[in-house]
Write an enzyme that holds these catalytic residues in place. Structure first.
Site, PDB file in Angstrom:
ATOM      1  N   ASP A  22      -5.783   4.760  10.023  1.00 34.50           N
ATOM      2  CA  ASP A  22      -7.160   5.165   9.806  1.00 34.50           C
ATOM      3  C   ASP A  22      -7.930   3.968   8.720  1.00 34.50           C
ATOM      4  OD1 ASP A  22      -7.129   7.600  10.425  1.00 34.50           O
ATOM      5  OD2 ASP A  22      -6.927   8.705   8.538  1.00 34.50           O
ATOM      6  N   HIS A  30       0.585  -0.925  -0.106  1.00 35.03           N
ATOM      7  CA  HIS A  30       0.094  -0.112  -0.035  1.00 35.03           C
ATOM      8  C   HIS A  30       0.900   1.342  -0.003  1.00 35.03           C
ATOM      9  CE1 HIS A  30      -3.302  -2.499  -0.221  1.00 35.03           C
ATOM     10  NE2 HIS A  30      -4.387  -1.511   0.306  1.00 35.03           N
ATOM     11  N   GLU A  86      -9.266  14.027  15.126  1.00 37.00           N
ATOM     12  CA  GLU A  86      -8.693  14.171  13.512  1.00 37.00           C
ATOM     13  C   GLU A  86      -9.364  15.482  12.893  1.00 37.00           C
ATOM     14  OE1 GLU A  86      -8.310  11.139  10.571  1.00 37.00           O
ATOM     15  OE2 GLU A  86      -7.034   9.943  11.782  1.00 37.00           O
TER      16      GLU A  86
HETATM   17  P1  FAD Z   1       4.214  -1.939   1.883  1.00 35.76           P
HETATM   18  O1  FAD Z   1       3.692  -0.845   0.974  1.00 35.76           O
HETATM   19  O2  FAD Z   1       4.097  -3.207   1.435  1.00 35.76           O
HETATM   20  O3  FAD Z   1       5.806  -1.577   2.343  1.00 35.76           O
HETATM   21  C1  FAD Z   1       6.157  -0.363   2.743  1.00 35.76           C
HETATM   22  C2  FAD Z   1       7.595  -0.310   3.147  1.00 35.76           C
HETATM   23  O4  FAD Z   1       7.815  -0.996   4.119  1.00 35.76           O
HETATM   24  C3  FAD Z   1       8.419  -0.738   1.927  1.00 35.76           C
HETATM   25  O5  FAD Z   1       9.824  -0.124   1.905  1.00 35.76           O
HETATM   26  C4  FAD Z   1       8.820  -2.153   2.419  1.00 35.76           C
HETATM   27  O6  FAD Z   1       9.850  -2.935   2.095  1.00 35.76           O
HETATM   28  C5  FAD Z   1       8.769  -2.038   4.219  1.00 35.76           C
HETATM   29  N1  FAD Z   1       8.152  -3.164   4.847  1.00 35.76           N
HETATM   30  C6  FAD Z   1       6.951  -3.885   4.394  1.00 35.76           C
HETATM   31  N2  FAD Z   1       6.926  -4.903   5.431  1.00 35.76           N
HETATM   32  C7  FAD Z   1       7.933  -4.919   6.168  1.00 35.76           C
HETATM   33  C8  FAD Z   1       8.349  -5.625   7.382  1.00 35.76           C
HETATM   34  N3  FAD Z   1       7.739  -6.578   7.899  1.00 35.76           N
HETATM   35  N4  FAD Z   1       9.656  -5.183   7.929  1.00 35.76           N
HETATM   36  C9  FAD Z   1      10.410  -4.204   7.349  1.00 35.76           C
HETATM   37  N5  FAD Z   1       9.973  -3.595   6.440  1.00 35.76           N
HETATM   38  C10 FAD Z   1       8.705  -3.813   5.792  1.00 35.76           C
HETATM   39  N6  FAD Z   1      -0.390   5.603   7.132  1.00 35.76           N
HETATM   40  C11 FAD Z   1      -0.698   6.007   8.475  1.00 35.76           C
HETATM   41  O7  FAD Z   1       0.167   6.376   9.028  1.00 35.76           O
HETATM   42  N7  FAD Z   1      -1.917   6.290   8.592  1.00 35.76           N
HETATM   43  C12 FAD Z   1      -3.075   5.989   8.071  1.00 35.76           C
HETATM   44  O8  FAD Z   1      -4.084   6.350   8.326  1.00 35.76           O
HETATM   45  C13 FAD Z   1      -2.709   5.570   6.750  1.00 35.76           C
HETATM   46  N8  FAD Z   1      -3.969   5.446   6.042  1.00 35.76           N
HETATM   47  C14 FAD Z   1      -3.729   4.842   4.745  1.00 35.76           C
HETATM   48  C15 FAD Z   1      -4.701   4.416   3.838  1.00 35.76           C
HETATM   49  C16 FAD Z   1      -4.715   3.924   2.819  1.00 35.76           C
HETATM   50  C17 FAD Z   1      -5.776   3.650   1.985  1.00 35.76           C
HETATM   51  C18 FAD Z   1      -3.021   3.521   2.161  1.00 35.76           C
HETATM   52  C19 FAD Z   1      -3.027   3.027   0.985  1.00 35.76           C
HETATM   53  C20 FAD Z   1      -2.164   3.912   3.183  1.00 35.76           C
HETATM   54  C21 FAD Z   1      -2.445   4.410   4.298  1.00 35.76           C
HETATM   55  N9  FAD Z   1      -1.149   4.708   5.211  1.00 35.76           N
HETATM   56  C22 FAD Z   1      -1.545   5.288   6.335  1.00 35.76           C
HETATM   57  C23 FAD Z   1       0.088   4.547   4.722  1.00 35.76           C
HETATM   58  C24 FAD Z   1       0.719   3.330   5.147  1.00 35.76           C
HETATM   59  O9  FAD Z   1       0.951   3.259   6.485  1.00 35.76           O
HETATM   60  C25 FAD Z   1       2.070   2.930   4.355  1.00 35.76           C
HETATM   61  O10 FAD Z   1       1.902   2.825   3.226  1.00 35.76           O
HETATM   62  C26 FAD Z   1       2.412   1.621   4.777  1.00 35.76           C
HETATM   63  O11 FAD Z   1       3.699   1.175   4.362  1.00 35.76           O
HETATM   64  C27 FAD Z   1       1.693   0.504   3.900  1.00 35.76           C
HETATM   65  O12 FAD Z   1       1.915  -0.661   4.629  1.00 35.76           O
HETATM   66  P2  FAD Z   1       1.888  -1.988   3.797  1.00 35.76           P
HETATM   67  O13 FAD Z   1       1.910  -3.152   4.778  1.00 35.76           O
HETATM   68  O14 FAD Z   1       1.015  -2.190   2.550  1.00 35.76           O
HETATM   69  O15 FAD Z   1       3.415  -1.689   3.466  1.00 35.76           O
END
Ligand code: FAD
Length: 520
Positions: free
Chosen positions: A153, A90, A266
Site C-alpha cells: 500500500d 520501516h 481491499e
Molecule cells: P527494513 O525495515 O529496513 O528491514 C526489514 C527486514 O528485512 C530486516 O530484518 C532487514 O534486516 C531485512 N532486510 C532489509 N533489506 C534487506 C535486503 N536487501 N535483503 C535481505 N534482508 C533485508 N507491508 C506489506 O506487505 N504491505 C503493505 O501495504 C505495507 N505497508 C506498510 C506501510 C507502512 C507505512 C509501513 C511502515 C510498513 C508497511 N509494510 C507493508 C511493512 C513493510 O513491508 C515491512 O516493514 C518491510 O520490511 C519494510 O521495508 P524496509 O525496506 O523498510 O525494510
C-alpha cells in the site's frame, strides 16, 4: 584482521574510541563505499515502530555486492559480530537493527541496477535490493510505460525489505504477493558469497530468501515481473453493516474468473461513530463526499465495514464502457446502496495514495511517533470469531488509524518460499495500523496487541503473524510449525554462523572456532 576486529568490539584499550574503531574497520575492509559510526541517535538505531532502539558499532554504506560480501566475511572472522541489512527501516520491532553489530544501509546501492529485460516476450525489470518501490514505479512508468503487478500500500519501502517479508496489497489476490512476482535474485549469503538464484538455479536459496526475514542472505538485485501501466483508476468504497455480507462479497470478488475481476480488492473496519479518524469521516474518498449516517441500516453494530475496490482503465476507454464494467462487477454485491463513494484518479496517484497520508501525518506530528502495529493472517475459518471478539469488542473505537481486512488466496503464494500462512485457500490479512501520539498509552497498545495474539491462541484461531515478532525460540518454532526444520536447514546452509538480521531474534550468533574458519 581477525584480531583487530575483535579488539574493535571487545578491546579494553582505554584509548580506544568509537572513531578509532570505525577507522580501523574501514581500513581493514577496504570498502569502495563508506563507513560511519553507529550510535543510538543515528538512523540505524531506530525504526518506524519507534518501540526499540539499538546502538550499532558502525553503519556501512556499500557501493555494491562486493562491499557487502566483504562486510559479511569480516564479521564471520570474528566470534561475535552480526550484520543487519537495513532497507528503509520501516519495521516495527527492531528487525533491521544490529545492537553492537554492523548495519548495512542498502539505500546506498539503490542506483546500482535498473535494466529492462524481455524474456519469452514478457517484460521484467532488474532493480537493486536497496531501491524504494516508489522509485521503481516512477522510473518504470516514465521510461517504459510499464509497472510491477503486485504492490504494497505504501511505497517508501525497499525491494529487499518487502521481499524479505512478502509484500501484500490489493493486487495480491490476483497476482500473489510481491514474492510471487520475482523470478531471479542476486544475494550475498551469510557466508559472504555473491550468488544469483532463481527457481532453477540455487533454488533453495531463492525460495529461502523470499519471505526469509533476511535470515539467509542480503538481496542485492531482484528481477520483477512487469505489465503495461494503466493510465487511470476508478477507486470505489462500498459500505457494509454486516460482517457476513462484507466477507461473502469480498470472497466473491477475489475468486472470480480472470477477465471479470477488479484490479484491486481491499477492505477495512471502521467505528460506527462520527470520530474523524476511526469513524464515518474516514470513508469518503473526496472531501466533497458526505457520509450520511442515516443511511446505515438499523440495527447496526459497534463497527462497520468497507470494501475498497479499483478498476484500471486507459485514457482511450469510453466513459460509458467504464460505467458498464463497474456496474457489472458490483451489481451482485450487497453493500449499502447509498453508501458508495468513488473517484477517478491517475494510476500513479492511486499507487502512491498513502504518500498523502504520510504527508498529512508528518504535518500532524504523528508520523514520527511510535507505531505499535500488528499484522495477522487469519484463515477464513477463524475470521468470524476474530471479528466478534477483536473488532466488535476490543477495537470497537478504532486504533487511531486504518484497520485493514481483506481476503487473499493461498494458491497465489508459493509454498517453497519461507513465508508461513494459515491453513485453507482463503485467508485474510488483518492490519492494525495504529497512529498514536507519544506517551504512556503506547505500552497499553503494545499490551493490547499481545492480548489479541493471546486471545487468538486461546480461542484456537487459525492464524499466523505477518511481519512476525517473537522473542523466544519456542514462539518462533510455533510460528513456523512444520516449516521450522526447513527454515533451520536453510539457516545452516546459507548463514551457519547466524550473522544476518539479528534484529529478528530468531537465531543467536554462533561462536566460531577461528582456526576452523581461517580459510574464510
Ligand atoms: P527494513 O525495515 O529496513 O528491514 C526489514 C527486514 O528485512 C530486516 O530484518 C532487514 O534486516 C531485512 N532486510 C532489509 N533489506 C534487506 C535486503 N536487501 N535483503 C535481505 N534482508 C533485508 N507491508 C506489506 O506487505 N504491505 C503493505 O501495504 C505495507 N505497508 C506498510 C506501510 C507502512 C507505512 C509501513 C511502515 C510498513 C508497511 N509494510 C507493508 C511493512 C513493510 O513491508 C515491512 O516493514 C518491510 O520490511 C519494510 O521495508 P524496509 O525496506 O523498510 O525494510
Amino acid at each position: 584482521m581477525i584480531a583487530c576486529l575483535g579488539r574493535t568490539v571487545h578491546g579494553t584499550d582505554a584509548n580506544s574510541t568509537p572513531d578509532d574503531d570505525v577507522s580501523t574497520i574501514s581500513q581493514l575492509l577496504d570498502l569502495q563505499g563508506s563507513i560511519e559510526n553507529g550510535g543510538i541517535t543515528g538512523v540505524a538505531g531506530k525504526d518506524f515502530g519507534g518501540l526499540y532502539s539499538a546502538k550499532p558499532l558502525a553503519v556501512i554504506k556499500p557501493s555494491g555486492s562486493e562491499d557487502i560480501a566483504r562486510v559479511v566475511k569480516a564479521a564471520l572472522r570474528t566470534s561475535h559480530l552480526t550484520v543487519a541489512a537495513r532497507g528503509n527501516g520501516h519495521s516495527i520491532n527492531g528487525q533491521a537493527m544490529a545492537d553492537g553489530g554492523l548495519v548495512i544501509d542498502m539505500r546506498s546501492t539503490e542506483e546500482n541496477h535498473f535494466k529492462l529485460l524481455t524474456i519469452d516476450g514478457s517484460p521484467y525489470i532488474d532493480v537493486s535490493g536497496g531501491a524504494l518501490w516508489e522509485d521503481v514505479l516512477k522510473r518504470c512508468i516514465s521510461r517504459f510505460s510499464l509497472a510491477p503487478r503486485s504492490w504494497t500500500d505504501y511505497l517508501s519501502l525497499t525491494v529487499g525489505g518487502t521481499l524479505s517479508n512478502a509484500g501484500v496489497s490489493g493486487q495480491a489476490f490476483r497476482y500473489g504477493p510481491q514474492t510471487s512476482n520475482v523470478t531471479e535474485l542476486e544475494v550475498v549469503t551469510g557466508k559472504g558469497e555473491v550468488t544469483v538464484c532463481s527457481e532453477t538455479q540455487n533454488s533453495e536459496l531463492f525460495f529461502g530468501a523470499l519471505g526469509g526475514l533476511g535470515q539467509f542472505s542480503i538481496i542485492t538485485r531482484a528481477r520483477v515481473k512487469l505489465q503495461p501501466a494503466p493510465d487511470m483508476v476508478r477507486w470505489i468504497r462500498l459500505v457494509y453493516s454486516e460482517f457476513e455480507e462484507f466477507t461473502r462479497d469480498a470472497e466473491f470478488l477475489v475468486t472470480q474468473e480472470e477477465g471479470e475481476l477488479f484490479d484491486y480488492v481491499e477492505g477495512f473496519v471502521f467505528s460506527n461513530s462520527d470520530d474523524p479518524i476511526n469513524g464515518w469521516p474516514s470513508v469518503p474518498l473526496d472531501p466533497d463526499h458526505e457520509f450520511n449516517p442515516t443511511h446505515i441500516p438499523q440495527p447496526a453494530g459497534s463497527v462497520l465495514y468497507c470494501l475498497e475496490v479499483a478498476l484500471h482503465y486507459s485514457h482511450s476507454d469510453h466513459h460509458s464502457n467504464i460505467e458498464t464494467a463497474v456496474s457489472r462487477l458490483i451489481e451482485r454485491l450487497g453493500f449499502v446502496r447509498r453508501l458508495k463513494f468513488e473517484v477517478n484518479v491517475s494510476y500513479m496517484e492511486f499507487i502512491l495514495r498513502v504518500k498523502q497520508v504520510e504527508e498529512h501525518a508528518k504535518a500532524n506530528g504523528i508520523w514520527d511517533s511510535p507505531h505499535p502495529w500488528l499484522n495477522i493472517f487469519v484463515s477464513k475459518s477463524s475470521i468470524v470469531d476474530f471479528d466478534r471478539t477483536v473488532f466488535k469488542k476490543m477495537l470497537k473505537d478504532g486504533v487511531g488509524g486504518p484497520m485493514l481486512i481483506y481476503p487473499l488466496l493461498r494458491s497465489k503464494w508459493d509454498d517453497r518460499t519461507s513465508v508461513v500462512l494459515p491453513e485453507g485457500e482463503i485467508f485474510y490479512i488483518v492490519a492494525l495500523l495504529r497512529f498514536v501520539p507519544k506517551g504512556p498509552s503506547v505500552e497499553k497498545l503494545v499490551a493490547q496487541n499481545h492480548e489479541i495474539v493471546k486471545l487468538c491462541n486461546n480461542e484456537g484461531l487459525d492464524f499466523k503473524l505477518y511481519l512476525p515478532h517473537y522473542q523466544s525460540k519456542e514462539d518462533w518454532k510455533r510460528h513456523f510449525g512444520y516449516q521450522w526444520s526447513r527454515f533451520v536447514e536453510r539457516k545452516l546452509s546459507f548463514d551457519p554462523m547466524a550473522i544476518l538480521a539479528p534484529g529478528q531474534q530468531i537465531f543467536k550468533r554462533t561462536h566460531i572456532n577461528l582456526n576452523q574458519h581461517s580459510q574464510l
